[in-house]
Design a protein around this motif. Structure first.
Motif, PDB file in Angstrom:
ATOM      1  N   PHE A 106       1.426   4.222  -6.548  1.00  0.00           N
ATOM      2  CA  PHE A 106       1.987   4.912  -5.387  1.00  0.00           C
ATOM      3  C   PHE A 106       2.101   6.420  -5.622  1.00  0.00           C
ATOM      4  O   PHE A 106       2.231   7.186  -4.676  1.00  0.00           O
ATOM      5  N   VAL A 107       2.062   6.837  -6.886  1.00  0.00           N
ATOM      6  CA  VAL A 107       2.049   8.266  -7.218  1.00  0.00           C
ATOM      7  C   VAL A 107       0.619   8.755  -7.392  1.00  0.00           C
ATOM      8  O   VAL A 107       0.212   9.747  -6.789  1.00  0.00           O
ATOM      9  N   SER A 108      -0.162   8.047  -8.198  1.00  0.00           N
ATOM     10  CA  SER A 108      -1.522   8.495  -8.497  1.00  0.00           C
ATOM     11  C   SER A 108      -2.412   8.545  -7.260  1.00  0.00           C
ATOM     12  O   SER A 108      -3.350   9.346  -7.193  1.00  0.00           O
ATOM     13  N   ALA A 109      -2.103   7.718  -6.255  1.00  0.00           N
ATOM     14  CA  ALA A 109      -2.896   7.729  -5.018  1.00  0.00           C
ATOM     15  C   ALA A 109      -2.787   9.063  -4.280  1.00  0.00           C
ATOM     16  O   ALA A 109      -3.658   9.398  -3.471  1.00  0.00           O
ATOM     17  N   ALA A 110      -1.740   9.822  -4.569  1.00  0.00           N
ATOM     18  CA  ALA A 110      -1.564  11.126  -3.911  1.00  0.00           C
ATOM     19  C   ALA A 110      -2.693  12.081  -4.280  1.00  0.00           C
ATOM     20  O   ALA A 110      -3.172  12.854  -3.441  1.00  0.00           O
ATOM     21  N   GLU A 111      -3.138  12.024  -5.534  1.00  0.00           N
ATOM     22  CA  GLU A 111      -4.255  12.869  -5.953  1.00  0.00           C
ATOM     23  C   GLU A 111      -5.532  12.416  -5.269  1.00  0.00           C
ATOM     24  O   GLU A 111      -6.325  13.238  -4.777  1.00  0.00           O
ATOM     25  N   LYS A 112      -5.743  11.116  -5.207  1.00  0.00           N
ATOM     26  CA  LYS A 112      -6.950  10.565  -4.582  1.00  0.00           C
ATOM     27  C   LYS A 112      -7.018  10.950  -3.103  1.00  0.00           C
ATOM     28  O   LYS A 112      -8.098  11.204  -2.563  1.00  0.00           O
ATOM     29  N   ALA A 113      -5.854  10.993  -2.452  1.00  0.00           N
ATOM     30  CA  ALA A 113      -5.800  11.329  -1.023  1.00  0.00           C
ATOM     31  C   ALA A 113      -5.888  12.829  -0.771  1.00  0.00           C
ATOM     32  O   ALA A 113      -6.021  13.263   0.379  1.00  0.00           O
ATOM     33  N   LYS A 114      -5.772  13.617  -1.840  1.00  0.00           N
ATOM     34  CA  LYS A 114      -5.816  15.084  -1.747  1.00  0.00           C
ATOM     35  C   LYS A 114      -4.726  15.621  -0.820  1.00  0.00           C
ATOM     36  O   LYS A 114      -4.960  16.529  -0.023  1.00  0.00           O
ATOM     37  N   ILE A 115      -3.545  15.029  -0.925  1.00  0.00           N
ATOM     38  CA  ILE A 115      -2.438  15.523  -0.101  1.00  0.00           C
ATOM     39  C   ILE A 115      -1.979  16.877  -0.624  1.00  0.00           C
ATOM     40  O   ILE A 115      -2.209  17.246  -1.772  1.00  0.00           O
ATOM     41  N   LYS A 116      -1.263  17.610   0.241  1.00  0.00           N
ATOM     42  CA  LYS A 116      -0.834  18.966  -0.111  1.00  0.00           C
ATOM     43  C   LYS A 116       0.554  18.992  -0.739  1.00  0.00           C
ATOM     44  O   LYS A 116       0.880  19.880  -1.519  1.00  0.00           O
ATOM     45  N   GLY A 117       1.391  18.016  -0.369  1.00  0.00           N
ATOM     46  CA  GLY A 117       2.758  18.033  -0.869  1.00  0.00           C
ATOM     47  C   GLY A 117       3.216  16.658  -1.319  1.00  0.00           C
ATOM     48  O   GLY A 117       2.884  15.649  -0.685  1.00  0.00           O
ATOM     49  N   LEU A 118       3.981  16.614  -2.408  1.00  0.00           N
ATOM     50  CA  LEU A 118       4.438  15.341  -2.967  1.00  0.00           C
ATOM     51  C   LEU A 118       5.882  15.474  -3.445  1.00  0.00           C
ATOM     52  O   LEU A 118       6.221  16.441  -4.140  1.00  0.00           O
ATOM     53  N   VAL A 119       6.698  14.493  -3.059  1.00  0.00           N
ATOM     54  CA  VAL A 119       8.050  14.367  -3.599  1.00  0.00           C
ATOM     55  C   VAL A 119       8.160  12.993  -4.240  1.00  0.00           C
ATOM     56  O   VAL A 119       7.890  11.983  -3.592  1.00  0.00           O
TER      57      VAL A 119
END
Length: 312
Positions: A106-119
């Motif tokens: 659920f964290v590593s998928a943020a990089e794959k999705a190329k999102i701009k912001g993560l909390v």
């Protein structure tokens, strides 16, 4: 200064926020707070859940786009959902049947999705909780966060203390027996916070241009123990309330039979209370007041505000 506000105000932004863990109270509360700003700061709010329940139905009613996702769905499916948003707020997916197995997806998928912001929302002193099996995934999720945060434009790690709202699960027992019965040392110190304060603070971090991204340790305003919590409850409920230390198996049976919690959630609560007994949750900081811009709610005020929930 790097802020989530500047990211969301960008002309190319979707102005969308996605919150995970919305079938549990913490995620639900955050999504509900973010929804209050829909139409002004956000165009769309996505609420991710594992098991549909009344909280998910309530978020749908208030305008959230709800998405069912599981750890077992894998990084591609999770990344596809994340790609709809500018900012993803990740809460530990404790309700998921596979909690503890690849939870960091659920964290590593943020990089794959190329999102701009993560909390990433975690727990106070998470790095010291590795010997507690239901809390060990928090370490893995934080490691995944540190691995990818340099590739995310704006990233924050928010560690929270034990929420006093946990006692709501035991409200019927408190009301009928006048006892707070938990498997923990009644004199172990912690700085409990109120969930609504934590969610308000996180929401302010997303929309306030004066609040920078970074690491925050959110705790209540004072160190207490559960014996003192019981005294505060008694004073505000005008009832005799005492604290009783019980066996863990007795609490687990109560939460399973009476509250109908899933096994993972029950184990998570049990391990948090064990961490409390070991003195691992005693941190008290001013970060919550800094983010809120005001004094956080005290335990006394919590019982005063929610008195009807704890009375016969």
């Amino acid at each position: 200064m790097v802020t989530f506000s500047s990211l969301l105000e960008s002309p190319t932004a979707y102005k969308a926020v996605l919150v995970t863990g919305c079938d549990m109270y913490a995620g639900y509360q955050i999504a509900l707070d973010v929804l209050q700003h829909k139409g002004k700061h956000f165009k769309c709010v996505y609420a991710v859940y594992f098991k549909e329940n009344d909280m998910v139905h309530h978020l749908k009613k208030h305008g959230a786009d709800c998405i069912k996702l599981a750890i077992a769905d894998g990084a591609d499916a999770i990344a596809k959902a994340y790609s709809k948003a500018d900012v993803v707020v990740v809460l530990p997916p404790v309700s998921d049947d596979h909690w503890g197995k690849d939870s960091c997806v659920f964290v590593s998928a943020a990089e794959k999705a190329k999102i701009k912001g993560l909390v990433l929302c975690s727990k106070i002193n998470a790095d010291q909780l590795g010997n507690l099996p239901m809390l060990k995934p928090l370490i893995q999720m934080e490691q995944a966060y540190h691995d990818i945060k340099g590739k995310i434009k704006v990233a924050s790690l928010v560690r929270c203390s034990l929420h006093i709202d946990m006692l709501w699960l035991f409200r019927d027992q408190i009301a009928s027996d006048g006892k707070i019965c938990l498997p923990t040392n009644g004199r172990a110190k912690f700085a409990p916070l109120v969930e609504s304060d934590a969610s308000h603070a996180l929401c302010r971090m997303l929309i306030d241009p004066n609040i920078p991204a970074g690491t925050y340790q959110l705790t209540g305003p004072e160190q207490l123990d559960f014996e003192t919590v019981a005294q505060h409850a008694a004073s505000k409920l005008d009832e005799e309330i005492t604290f009783n230390e019980i066996e863990r198996k007795d609490m687990e049976q109560f939460l399973k039979d009476k509250v109908k919690l899933c096994d993972n959630h029950i184990g998570y609560i049990g391990d948090m209370l064990e961490a409390l007994s070991k003195g691992l949750l005693d941190k008290c900081t001013g970060d919550l007041e800094q983010l809120l811009g005001k004094q956080p709610m005290s335990v006394k005020k919590y019982f005063e505000k929610n008195a009807n929930d704890f009375k016969p």
